[in-house]
Scaffold this active site. Structure first.
Site, short mmCIF file in Angstrom:
data_model
loop_
_atom_site.label_atom_id
_atom_site.label_comp_id
_atom_site.label_asym_id
_atom_site.label_seq_id
_atom_site.Cartn_x
_atom_site.Cartn_y
_atom_site.Cartn_z
N TYR A 1 0.85 -1.20 0.00
CA TYR A 1 0.00 0.00 0.00
C TYR A 1 0.88 1.24 0.00
CZ TYR A 1 -3.30 3.60 1.44
OH TYR A 1 -4.06 4.75 1.48
N GLU B 1 -3.58 7.55 -4.24
CA GLU B 1 -3.57 6.27 -3.54
C GLU B 1 -3.31 5.14 -4.53
OE1 GLU B 1 -6.22 4.45 -0.05
OE2 GLU B 1 -7.30 4.51 -1.96
#
Length: 397
Positions: free
Chosen positions: A119, A207
């Protein structure tokens, strides 16, 4: 302002980020030809909506199949079949709510041989006045759950705007992601590229979930979500052209046409206020007296009669609104102008729900006279507390 995944990847690719080859598809008949342009042998077919959790989402229509909004196809023909099922169907995820979103675009990209999912995101840390990267080895998962259950697995790296992105920032992030060797070196090139894209394009959020390491040892941006500062879009006409208005709330879209700050909420008392701080206080006091605000709506400090009228129309088009509270403190904005706008709007759209108006400030007496002489069912209030009590009582009673 948000854009779709395929648009975000195309933008990041311009800055050197590694992404898979893919094709955007708007019509089912184009899907097979688009897939055949990719090397294969595996194809990923992704519904394009402005919401996360697509892979675990469900379609309302049975014809869309049992699988979610992200599917693996082994042939171009199968990819075309999936695209045909998804296009025009309504996808429901945790972020869309029960209403879901209609899929108007599909992205078909080449499959990836994944070794590890990570992530990575960048956002504006308003507390420090810096851009911060957030990195975690727990890619592909809900980052909020990771933050709650295993916060030690999340590392934040803030970047001083004076120095910009430096090599030690990239090394720290690579370390947080558990990268070594070739992937770590690739991370050293990826982080400054993402920082440059973030700053040059006035992003508010970037993101990548997941950022993957392939079995060949390469970093790959497998998914991308990008949001921009709407106040800076006058500098980026090419980004404005990516805007998909079908993904936006119709009332918020209408409000933007009149330069109104509007956000739809889940309550039943509509609010029209001038000033963001006063709007927050108004919503707080509504909650204090046992009800929930239906929206945030700031008409600004210099609204015209026409602007107030449109603001009132937007509130009344929300079927969830059962009462309306207008709270205006007249400074630059005159209370009589507000009153004229309210009267004009009520006469135009009609009003069955309770309406409570609190005016204070410039030309307040003239404003109250306009309301009193309108012949309309408008309840006036002496102060904000009085207004909140009256509108909550009217709605709940």
């Amino acid at each position: 302002m948000n854009i779709h995944e395929y648009q975000a990847k195309r933008l990041l690719k311009e800055y050197g980020a590694p992404v898979s080859d893919g094709r955007a598809v708007f019509k089912a008949k184009e899907a097979e030809a688009a897939a055949k342009e990719l090397p294969g042998p595996v194809y990923v077919v992704k519904a394009q909506i402005h919401a996360g959790g697509r892979g675990k989402g469900k379609f309302k229509e049975q014809t869309a199949g049992e699988a979610g909004g992200v599917r693996i196809a082994k042939t171009p023909e199968e990819a075309a079949q999936f695209a045909k099922q998804m296009l025009g169907a309504t996808l429901i995820t945790k972020q869309t709510g029960a209403a879901g979103k209609t899929v108007g675009r599909i992205y078909i990209e080449n499959g990836a041989d994944i070794e590890t999912e990570l992530y990575l995101s960048a956002l504006v840390d308003r507390g420090q006045g810096r851009i911060a990267f957030i990195a975690s080895t727990e890619g592909g998962m809900n980052i909020e759950e990771v933050a709650e259950q295993t916060p030690e697995k999340i590392v934040t790296v803030s970047i001083d705007p004076v120095t910009g992105c430096m090599p030690h920032h990239s090394r720290r992030i690579a370390q947080a992601l558990g990268l070594k060797g070739a992937p770590a070196k690739q991370c050293g090139r990826l982080i400054p590229a993402l920082y440059k894209a973030f700053t040059e394009k006035d992003m508010s959020l970037l993101e990548i979930n997941p950022l993957v390491v392939t079995k060949a040892g390469d970093l790959l941006v497998l998914d991308a979500k990008v949001g921009f500062d709407p106040n800076a879009m006058f500098r980026h006409q090419n980004i404005l052209e990516m805007r998909d208005e079908t993904e936006e709330d119709p009332m918020e879209l209408k409000a933007s046409e009149y330069d109104l700050s509007y956000v739809k909420l889940d309550g039943n008392i509509g609010c029209m206020v001038n000033g963001a701080g006063l709007a927050m206080a108004t919503m707080d006091i509504i909650k204090h007296y046992g009800a929930e605000p239906a929206n945030f709506l700031d008409v600004g400090g210099g609204a015209t009669k026409e602007k107030v009228t449109e603001a009132f129309k937007i509130i009344t088009t929300d079927p969830g609104v059962k009462g309306i509270l207008v709270n205006i403190f007249g400074g630059i904005m005159r209370c009589d102008i507000i009153a004229e706008g309210i009267v004009a709007a009520v006469k135009e759209v009609g009003l069955e729900d309770p309406l409570v108006v609190r005016l204070e400030g410039t030309n307040v007496d003239e404003g109250k006279k306009i309301l009193a002489n309108s012949g309309l069912k408008i309840t006036t209030a002496d102060d904000l507390e009085d207004a909140a009590k009256k509108v909550v009582a009217a709605v709940q009673g």
